[in-house]
Motif scaffolding. Structure first.
Motif, PDB file in Angstrom:
ATOM      1  N   TYR A   1     -11.175 -14.874 -50.201  1.00  0.00           N
ATOM      2  CA  TYR A   1     -10.134 -13.890 -50.518  1.00  0.00           C
ATOM      3  C   TYR A   1     -10.613 -12.916 -51.601  1.00  0.00           C
ATOM      4  N   PRO A   2      -9.988 -11.756 -51.671  1.00  0.00           N
ATOM      5  CA  PRO A   2     -10.244 -10.848 -52.789  1.00  0.00           C
ATOM      6  C   PRO A   2      -9.568 -11.390 -54.046  1.00  0.00           C
ATOM      7  N   VAL A   3     -10.132 -11.048 -55.203  1.00  0.00           N
ATOM      8  CA  VAL A   3      -9.571 -11.485 -56.475  1.00  0.00           C
ATOM      9  C   VAL A   3      -9.243 -10.251 -57.307  1.00  0.00           C
ATOM     10  N   TYR A   4      -8.061 -10.272 -57.906  1.00  0.00           N
ATOM     11  CA  TYR A   4      -7.590  -9.119 -58.666  1.00  0.00           C
ATOM     12  C   TYR A   4      -7.409  -9.494 -60.132  1.00  0.00           C
ATOM     13  N   GLN A   5      -7.122  -8.513 -60.947  1.00  0.00           N
ATOM     14  CA  GLN A   5      -6.839  -8.767 -62.366  1.00  0.00           C
ATOM     15  C   GLN A   5      -5.927  -7.677 -62.900  1.00  0.00           C
ATOM     16  N   THR A   6      -4.942  -8.108 -63.661  1.00  0.00           N
ATOM     17  CA  THR A   6      -4.051  -7.169 -64.324  1.00  0.00           C
ATOM     18  C   THR A   6      -3.859  -7.630 -65.754  1.00  0.00           C
ATOM     19  N   ASP A   7      -2.999  -6.945 -66.515  1.00  0.00           N
ATOM     20  CA  ASP A   7      -2.855  -7.271 -67.936  1.00  0.00           C
ATOM     21  C   ASP A   7      -1.848  -8.394 -68.183  1.00  0.00           C
TER      22      ASP A   7
ATOM     23  N   ASN B   1      -0.402 -12.482 -66.418  1.00  0.00           N
ATOM     24  CA  ASN B   1      -0.676 -13.564 -65.470  1.00  0.00           C
ATOM     25  C   ASN B   1       0.546 -13.924 -64.635  1.00  0.00           C
ATOM     26  N   GLN B   2       1.412 -12.961 -64.414  1.00  0.00           N
ATOM     27  CA  GLN B   2       2.636 -13.212 -63.666  1.00  0.00           C
ATOM     28  C   GLN B   2       2.709 -12.413 -62.357  1.00  0.00           C
ATOM     29  N   PHE B   3       2.228 -11.182 -62.387  1.00  0.00           N
ATOM     30  CA  PHE B   3       2.438 -10.265 -61.270  1.00  0.00           C
ATOM     31  C   PHE B   3       1.959 -10.823 -59.936  1.00  0.00           C
TER      32      PHE B   3
ATOM     33  N   ASN C   1       1.460  -9.765 -53.106  1.00  0.00           N
ATOM     34  CA  ASN C   1       0.225  -9.872 -52.354  1.00  0.00           C
ATOM     35  C   ASN C   1      -0.745  -8.761 -52.734  1.00  0.00           C
ATOM     36  N   PHE C   2      -1.862  -8.656 -51.991  1.00  0.00           N
ATOM     37  CA  PHE C   2      -2.888  -7.683 -52.367  1.00  0.00           C
ATOM     38  C   PHE C   2      -2.437  -6.245 -52.170  1.00  0.00           C
ATOM     39  N   LYS C   3      -1.319  -6.056 -51.458  1.00  0.00           N
ATOM     40  CA  LYS C   3      -0.746  -4.718 -51.313  1.00  0.00           C
ATOM     41  C   LYS C   3       0.329  -4.452 -52.358  1.00  0.00           C
ATOM     42  N   LYS C   4       0.462  -5.375 -53.290  1.00  0.00           N
ATOM     43  CA  LYS C   4       1.462  -5.315 -54.359  1.00  0.00           C
ATOM     44  C   LYS C   4       2.888  -5.395 -53.825  1.00  0.00           C
TER      45      LYS C   4
ATOM     46  N   GLY D   1       1.501 -14.486 -52.897  1.00  0.00           N
ATOM     47  CA  GLY D   1       0.800 -13.985 -54.061  1.00  0.00           C
ATOM     48  C   GLY D   1      -0.600 -13.526 -53.690  1.00  0.00           C
ATOM     49  N   ALA D   2      -1.496 -13.552 -54.674  1.00  0.00           N
ATOM     50  CA  ALA D   2      -2.895 -13.200 -54.455  1.00  0.00           C
ATOM     51  C   ALA D   2      -3.720 -13.922 -55.514  1.00  0.00           C
ATOM     52  N   LEU D   3      -5.017 -14.076 -55.263  1.00  0.00           N
ATOM     53  CA  LEU D   3      -5.883 -14.685 -56.272  1.00  0.00           C
ATOM     54  C   LEU D   3      -6.099 -13.670 -57.389  1.00  0.00           C
ATOM     55  N   PHE D   4      -6.112 -14.164 -58.621  1.00  0.00           N
ATOM     56  CA  PHE D   4      -6.316 -13.231 -59.732  1.00  0.00           C
ATOM     57  C   PHE D   4      -6.985 -13.912 -60.918  1.00  0.00           C
TER      58      PHE D   4
END
Length: 220
Positions: free
Chosen positions: A108-114, A116-118, A123-126, A132-135
């Motif tokens: 899977y793709p892995v994402y990151q934001t500011d 740890n809840q979003f 999903n990867f399309k927000k 959810g998605a991996l992050f």
């Protein structure tokens, strides 16, 4: 014999069925109670059916989205097409890397934001999704080479076995032997890891390796 024009339509039959179960002035107390119970039961059945239909419709949609993005990734990698990184970044600017565990049991793709809840419920399309998605943990500094010593990635466990559900299979020795490698592919580099241990970590545990980010090889 009945003429075709006299044949009740399905809609009319349904309407007549419901109408005869609605309390009226002609009904006695017992009949009214029975009809009220029927209406409540029918309403509950409709709501329950709607919830189940919505649940499985959402599941099917998410599986389709996941299969599509995995297919795009696998096709691009097989052709050494590096434009896939720009494509994933264009789809979601939070994209950081692609995670592959073992032979692809997790891919899977892995994402990151500011925070740890979003991506716990997007999903990867927000889009809102229980998948959810991996992050990456928000404190992972992916621009620093030293952070490769300790990278924390979150992911949900789903009934259909997707996302991080299969991690629990590391309890099985054969699964451990077959999938003892992890590959993180970043746009500019690849990081390969070997699985040497796995364990279940609970909130009550005092072992806090996930909180302590090491900075040097010596410390690691």
């Amino acid at each position: 014999m009945m003429h075709l024009k006299e044949t009740p339509t399905l809609l009319k039959r349904v309407f007549d069925f419901i109408l005869c179960h609605i309390p009226s002035k002609k009904d006695n107390l017992f009949q009214i109670v029975l009809k009220v119970i029927f209406i409540i039961s029918l309403s509950a059945a409709i709501v329950t059916t709607s919830v189940f239909v919505g649940y499985f419709a959402h599941e099917k949609k998410q599986q389709s989205l996941i299969s599509k993005i995995q297919g795009s990734w696998n096709t691009a990698i097989s052709k050494n097409d590096n434009s896939i990184y720009k494509t994933l970044k264009k789809q979601n600017s939070d994209f950081k890397a692609w995670l592959k565990v073992g032979t692809g049991v997790i891919s899977y793709p892995v994402y990151q934001t500011d925070n740890n809840q979003f991506y716990k419920n997007h999903n990867f399309k927000k889009q809102n999704s229980r998948y959810g998605a991996l992050f990456f943990d928000k404190d992972c500094n992916l621009d620093s080479k030293n952070t490769n010593f300790n990278l924390l990635i979150y992911g949900n466990a789903l009934p259909d076995g997707s996302m991080f559900t299969r991690l629990e299979d590391y309890r099985n020795l054969d699964f451990f032997k077959e999938h003892n490698s992890i590959l993180l592919t970043f746009p500019k580099e690849k990081a390969a890891y070997k699985v040497v241990s796995s364990f279940i970590y609970g909130k009550e545990d005092s072992f806090n390796i996930f909180i302590q980010y090491v900075e040097t090889a010596e410390e690691f």
